[in-house]
Design a protein around this motif. Sequence first.
Motif, mmCIF file in Angstrom:
data_model
loop_
_atom_site.group_PDB
_atom_site.id
_atom_site.type_symbol
_atom_site.label_atom_id
_atom_site.label_comp_id
_atom_site.label_asym_id
_atom_site.label_seq_id
_atom_site.Cartn_x
_atom_site.Cartn_y
_atom_site.Cartn_z
ATOM 1 N N ASN A 152 0.809 -1.307 0.282
ATOM 2 C CA ASN A 152 -0.183 -0.073 0.005
ATOM 3 C C ASN A 152 0.801 1.226 -0.047
ATOM 4 O O ASN A 152 0.322 2.205 -0.028
ATOM 5 C CB ASN A 152 -1.076 -0.113 1.141
ATOM 6 C CG ASN A 152 -1.959 -1.055 1.080
ATOM 7 O OD1 ASN A 152 -2.522 -1.207 0.172
ATOM 8 N ND2 ASN A 152 -2.267 -1.755 2.224
ATOM 9 N N GLU A 180 7.057 10.750 -1.716
ATOM 10 C CA GLU A 180 6.014 11.574 -1.850
ATOM 11 C C GLU A 180 5.453 11.848 -3.151
ATOM 12 O O GLU A 180 4.395 12.118 -3.398
ATOM 13 C CB GLU A 180 6.384 12.804 -1.405
ATOM 14 C CG GLU A 180 6.817 13.023 -0.042
ATOM 15 C CD GLU A 180 5.652 12.417 0.946
ATOM 16 O OE1 GLU A 180 4.594 12.610 0.669
ATOM 17 O OE2 GLU A 180 6.141 11.548 2.008
ATOM 18 N N GLN A 181 6.407 11.348 -4.287
ATOM 19 C CA GLN A 181 6.040 11.661 -5.719
ATOM 20 C C GLN A 181 5.372 10.398 -6.179
ATOM 21 O O GLN A 181 4.433 10.407 -6.990
ATOM 22 C CB GLN A 181 7.269 11.566 -6.590
ATOM 23 C CG GLN A 181 7.817 13.314 -6.348
ATOM 24 C CD GLN A 181 9.053 13.362 -7.365
ATOM 25 O OE1 GLN A 181 9.758 12.143 -7.617
ATOM 26 N NE2 GLN A 181 9.518 14.742 -7.474
ATOM 27 N N TYR A 182 5.672 9.075 -5.830
ATOM 28 C CA TYR A 182 5.271 7.937 -6.507
ATOM 29 C C TYR A 182 4.206 7.215 -5.251
ATOM 30 O O TYR A 182 3.837 6.285 -5.885
ATOM 31 C CB TYR A 182 6.277 6.895 -6.662
ATOM 32 C CG TYR A 182 7.230 6.384 -5.605
ATOM 33 C CD1 TYR A 182 6.990 5.540 -4.563
ATOM 34 C CD2 TYR A 182 8.776 6.570 -5.530
ATOM 35 C CE1 TYR A 182 7.776 4.957 -3.547
ATOM 36 C CE2 TYR A 182 9.447 6.268 -4.555
ATOM 37 C CZ TYR A 182 8.966 5.629 -3.615
ATOM 38 O OH TYR A 182 9.666 5.135 -2.701
ATOM 39 N N ARG A 183 4.243 7.478 -4.227
ATOM 40 C CA ARG A 183 3.302 6.963 -3.247
ATOM 41 C C ARG A 183 1.874 6.896 -3.588
ATOM 42 O O ARG A 183 1.173 5.892 -3.318
ATOM 43 C CB ARG A 183 3.455 7.535 -1.717
ATOM 44 C CG ARG A 183 2.582 6.725 -0.743
ATOM 45 C CD ARG A 183 2.756 7.388 0.564
ATOM 46 N NE ARG A 183 4.015 6.648 1.133
ATOM 47 C CZ ARG A 183 5.124 7.670 1.577
ATOM 48 N NH1 ARG A 183 5.132 8.918 1.395
ATOM 49 N NH2 ARG A 183 6.143 6.924 1.832
ATOM 50 N N PRO A 184 1.137 8.288 -4.281
ATOM 51 C CA PRO A 184 -0.013 8.154 -4.499
ATOM 52 C C PRO A 184 -0.280 6.880 -5.812
ATOM 53 O O PRO A 184 -1.623 6.772 -6.008
ATOM 54 C CB PRO A 184 -0.386 9.521 -5.148
ATOM 55 C CG PRO A 184 0.574 10.452 -4.458
ATOM 56 C CD PRO A 184 1.941 9.488 -4.450
ATOM 57 N N HIS A 185 0.828 6.689 -6.536
ATOM 58 C CA HIS A 185 0.331 5.715 -7.530
ATOM 59 C C HIS A 185 1.055 4.247 -7.347
ATOM 60 O O HIS A 185 0.777 3.524 -7.852
ATOM 61 C CB HIS A 185 1.173 6.304 -8.742
ATOM 62 C CG HIS A 185 1.028 7.814 -9.110
ATOM 63 N ND1 HIS A 185 -0.375 7.927 -9.660
ATOM 64 C CD2 HIS A 185 1.895 8.693 -9.280
ATOM 65 C CE1 HIS A 185 -0.232 9.234 -9.926
ATOM 66 N NE2 HIS A 185 1.015 9.850 -9.580
ATOM 67 N N TRP A 186 1.463 4.296 -5.956
ATOM 68 C CA TRP A 186 2.059 3.081 -5.665
ATOM 69 C C TRP A 186 1.437 1.667 -5.691
ATOM 70 O O TRP A 186 1.615 0.786 -6.398
ATOM 71 C CB TRP A 186 3.077 3.073 -4.478
ATOM 72 C CG TRP A 186 3.874 1.735 -3.930
ATOM 73 C CD1 TRP A 186 3.323 0.919 -3.361
ATOM 74 C CD2 TRP A 186 4.953 1.012 -4.805
ATOM 75 N NE1 TRP A 186 4.050 -0.165 -3.244
ATOM 76 C CE2 TRP A 186 5.112 0.033 -4.271
ATOM 77 C CE3 TRP A 186 5.698 1.188 -5.951
ATOM 78 C CZ2 TRP A 186 6.002 -0.939 -4.494
ATOM 79 C CZ3 TRP A 186 6.437 0.391 -6.388
ATOM 80 C CH2 TRP A 186 6.834 -0.688 -5.378
ATOM 81 N N LYS A 187 0.255 1.878 -5.008
ATOM 82 C CA LYS A 187 -0.709 0.617 -4.714
ATOM 83 C C LYS A 187 -1.072 0.238 -6.039
ATOM 84 O O LYS A 187 -0.894 -1.025 -6.287
ATOM 85 C CB LYS A 187 -1.809 1.125 -3.876
ATOM 86 C CG LYS A 187 -2.727 0.071 -3.628
ATOM 87 C CD LYS A 187 -3.902 0.492 -2.497
ATOM 88 C CE LYS A 187 -4.750 -0.846 -2.438
ATOM 89 N NZ LYS A 187 -6.109 -0.351 -1.511
ATOM 90 N N GLN A 188 -1.657 1.083 -6.693
ATOM 91 C CA GLN A 188 -2.232 0.565 -8.243
ATOM 92 C C GLN A 188 -1.049 -0.043 -9.088
ATOM 93 O O GLN A 188 -0.997 -1.112 -9.696
ATOM 94 C CB GLN A 188 -2.648 1.741 -9.084
ATOM 95 C CG GLN A 188 -3.500 1.186 -10.484
ATOM 96 C CD GLN A 188 -4.040 2.329 -11.001
ATOM 97 O OE1 GLN A 188 -4.077 3.682 -10.780
ATOM 98 N NE2 GLN A 188 -4.544 2.123 -12.184
#
Length: 270
Positions: A152, A180-188
């Motif tokens: 997640n 901080e840059q990739y965390r919003p996209h990491w789960k998907q």
Amino acid sequence: MTNIVSVSSRDLGNRRQQLRRQRRLRLVQILWQALAVSGLTGGVFWAVNQPIWFINQPEQVSIEGNQLLSDRRIRALLPLSYPQSLWEIQPQALAKTLESQGQIAKASVSRQLFPPQLTIKVQERRPVAIAQPSPTLTRRSEASQVGWLDANGGWIPLESYAKLERSRQLPRLKVIGNPEQYRPHWKQMYETLSRSPVVVDEINWQDPANLMITTEIGVVHLGAYSPLFAQQLRVLDQMRNLPERVDLALVDYIDLQNPDHPVIQMLPEP
């Protein structure tokens, strides 16, 4: 008239005596109640502070549900000082403290009186990749930012999984860049990666406009992360026979920014 006055005076005197007796009785009752309450309070305080209700050593803290972290490691995360009274411990506050640690996703704490002990049930965060701020760590501050990522995007301290390190079961995938840059996209993104047969060893997210991944057939440029990511992986899977047609030592990178028109960028000839 004289009889009426005499009777009234006698009645008033009796009534005053009766009121005085009632006041004395009420005062005695209040004193007895106060003594009883203070005695009960003192007795409870005495009983609560008896050694039988104390957690005296870490072994009295039972850990359940852990598979990756050792009991000792989880106990070290607890803000407990020994000996400590069971009655002073707040289970919900203790559970929240554990959940605030990177290693624990969910925790519950319960007290047991006979024998005195704590039971802690945990759900661990399983590391799926190592997070690193830059390819080469030149400053101590950068080294302190290296840690593990769960599926997640939760960050886990690097030293948490000594048990997995000994068994060599830690994930090989490395992610480079600012979390901080990739965390919003990491789960998907990780869900897509986990379903793909393409083996990805490294994800370089230093330039958000050009995501680069290192695979078994070389470095691949994907451009900015987008819904095309799944299609890009499918095209990459279809290129598995590339080493049979091209010398990979001569390939600089594979450009899949447009997955409908993949481009193989060769190294300049000497």
